[in-house]
Design a protein around this motif. Structure first.
Motif, PDB file in Angstrom:
ATOM      1  N   CYS A  58       0.814  -1.204   0.000  1.00  0.00           N
ATOM      2  CA  CYS A  58       0.000   0.000   0.000  1.00  0.00           C
ATOM      3  C   CYS A  58       0.850   1.258   0.000  1.00  0.00           C
ATOM      4  O   CYS A  58       2.032   1.220   0.301  1.00  0.00           O
ATOM      5  CB  CYS A  58      -0.951  -0.004   1.184  1.00  0.00           C
ATOM      6  N   GLU A  59       0.176   2.366  -0.348  1.00  0.00           N
ATOM      7  CA  GLU A  59       0.833   3.672  -0.442  1.00  0.00           C
ATOM      8  C   GLU A  59      -0.111   4.757   0.054  1.00  0.00           C
ATOM      9  O   GLU A  59      -1.333   4.607  -0.012  1.00  0.00           O
ATOM     10  CB  GLU A  59       1.166   4.010  -1.896  1.00  0.00           C
ATOM     11  N   PHE A  60       0.518   5.853   0.499  1.00  0.00           N
ATOM     12  CA  PHE A  60      -0.268   7.035   0.847  1.00  0.00           C
ATOM     13  C   PHE A  60       0.615   8.273   0.809  1.00  0.00           C
ATOM     14  O   PHE A  60       1.718   8.277   1.367  1.00  0.00           O
ATOM     15  CB  PHE A  60      -0.874   6.930   2.249  1.00  0.00           C
ATOM     16  N   GLY A  61       0.147   9.300   0.158  1.00  0.00           N
ATOM     17  CA  GLY A  61       0.779  10.607   0.213  1.00  0.00           C
ATOM     18  C   GLY A  61       2.180  10.697  -0.338  1.00  0.00           C
ATOM     19  O   GLY A  61       2.921  11.604   0.029  1.00  0.00           O
ATOM     20  N   ASN A  62       2.561   9.795  -1.211  1.00  0.00           N
ATOM     21  CA  ASN A  62       3.898   9.858  -1.804  1.00  0.00           C
ATOM     22  C   ASN A  62       3.960  10.957  -2.856  1.00  0.00           C
ATOM     23  O   ASN A  62       2.935  11.409  -3.365  1.00  0.00           O
ATOM     24  CB  ASN A  62       4.277   8.510  -2.414  1.00  0.00           C
ATOM     25  N   PHE A  63       5.154  11.376  -3.179  1.00  0.00           N
ATOM     26  CA  PHE A  63       5.330  12.443  -4.156  1.00  0.00           C
ATOM     27  C   PHE A  63       6.591  12.186  -4.959  1.00  0.00           C
ATOM     28  O   PHE A  63       7.387  11.328  -4.619  1.00  0.00           O
ATOM     29  CB  PHE A  63       5.386  13.811  -3.454  1.00  0.00           C
ATOM     30  N   GLY A  64       6.747  12.910  -6.036  1.00  0.00           N
ATOM     31  CA  GLY A  64       7.901  12.748  -6.904  1.00  0.00           C
ATOM     32  C   GLY A  64       7.538  11.994  -8.166  1.00  0.00           C
ATOM     33  O   GLY A  64       6.428  11.486  -8.315  1.00  0.00           O
ATOM     34  N   PRO A  65       8.485  11.900  -9.095  1.00  0.00           N
ATOM     35  CA  PRO A  65       8.202  11.297 -10.400  1.00  0.00           C
ATOM     36  C   PRO A  65       7.851   9.816 -10.359  1.00  0.00           C
ATOM     37  O   PRO A  65       7.247   9.306 -11.289  1.00  0.00           O
ATOM     38  CB  PRO A  65       9.486  11.534 -11.194  1.00  0.00           C
ATOM     39  N   GLY A  66       8.181   9.119  -9.298  1.00  0.00           N
ATOM     40  CA  GLY A  66       7.834   7.708  -9.193  1.00  0.00           C
ATOM     41  C   GLY A  66       6.585   7.438  -8.397  1.00  0.00           C
ATOM     42  O   GLY A  66       6.201   6.294  -8.187  1.00  0.00           O
ATOM     43  N   SER A  67       5.909   8.500  -7.976  1.00  0.00           N
ATOM     44  CA  SER A  67       4.696   8.326  -7.163  1.00  0.00           C
ATOM     45  C   SER A  67       3.483   8.063  -8.040  1.00  0.00           C
ATOM     46  O   SER A  67       3.479   8.358  -9.224  1.00  0.00           O
ATOM     47  CB  SER A  67       4.448   9.568  -6.308  1.00  0.00           C
ATOM     48  N   ALA A  68       2.449   7.510  -7.417  1.00  0.00           N
ATOM     49  CA  ALA A  68       1.192   7.293  -8.125  1.00  0.00           C
ATOM     50  C   ALA A  68       0.431   8.600  -8.252  1.00  0.00           C
ATOM     51  O   ALA A  68      -0.437   8.728  -9.099  1.00  0.00           O
ATOM     52  CB  ALA A  68       0.343   6.258  -7.401  1.00  0.00           C
ATOM     53  N   GLY A  69       0.726   9.544  -7.400  1.00  0.00           N
ATOM     54  CA  GLY A  69       0.135  10.874  -7.491  1.00  0.00           C
ATOM     55  C   GLY A  69      -1.300  10.955  -7.036  1.00  0.00           C
ATOM     56  O   GLY A  69      -2.147  10.238  -7.517  1.00  0.00           O
ATOM     57  N   GLY A  70      -1.553  11.788  -6.055  1.00  0.00           N
ATOM     58  CA  GLY A  70      -2.914  12.084  -5.642  1.00  0.00           C
ATOM     59  C   GLY A  70      -3.703  10.928  -5.083  1.00  0.00           C
ATOM     60  O   GLY A  70      -4.907  11.021  -4.939  1.00  0.00           O
TER      61      GLY A  70
END
Length: 106
Positions: A48-60
């Motif tokens: 799982c993921e939450f609140g990641n950022f940057g070019p490798g993130s799922a975004g939003g």
């Protein structure tokens, strides 16, 4: 190389990994996660993921959008309430009351 690294893959069927508020570089593959050539892992691993950022993130928080592209359907994008269970106290504290962050306090 860009898009060449997965966030995780299950070494065992019960694998669990979470990326919470992390900066993810361009090296992260768009799908994010890999089942390690075993589709059965998709029903047992918890990624799982939450609140990641940057070019490798799922975004939003959406699997369908983001710089890295769509994530695999079997990974979870957490909401704020679900991400709260990954606090440092919940993750690092055991029955023994160990609090490694306490040593960091002034």
């Amino acid at each position: 190389a860009d898009r060449s690294v997965y966030l995780g893959r299950p070494w065992r069927s019960s694998a669990k990994a979470a990326f919470i508020r992390c900066e993810l570089g361009a090296h992260i593959a768009g799908p994010g996660w890999d089942n390690w050539d075993n589709p059965a892992n998709e029903g047992t691993a918890e990624f799982c993921e939450f609140g990641n950022f940057g070019p490798g993130s799922a975004g939003g928080g959406a699997k369908e959008s983001g710089a890295a592209g769509p994530r695999v359907s079997w990974a979870r994008m957490l909401d704020e309430a679900a991400a709260a269970r990954f606090s440092r106290e919940d993750v690092l504290s055991g029955a023994d009351g160990w609090a490694p962050w306490a040593a960091l306090a002034p």
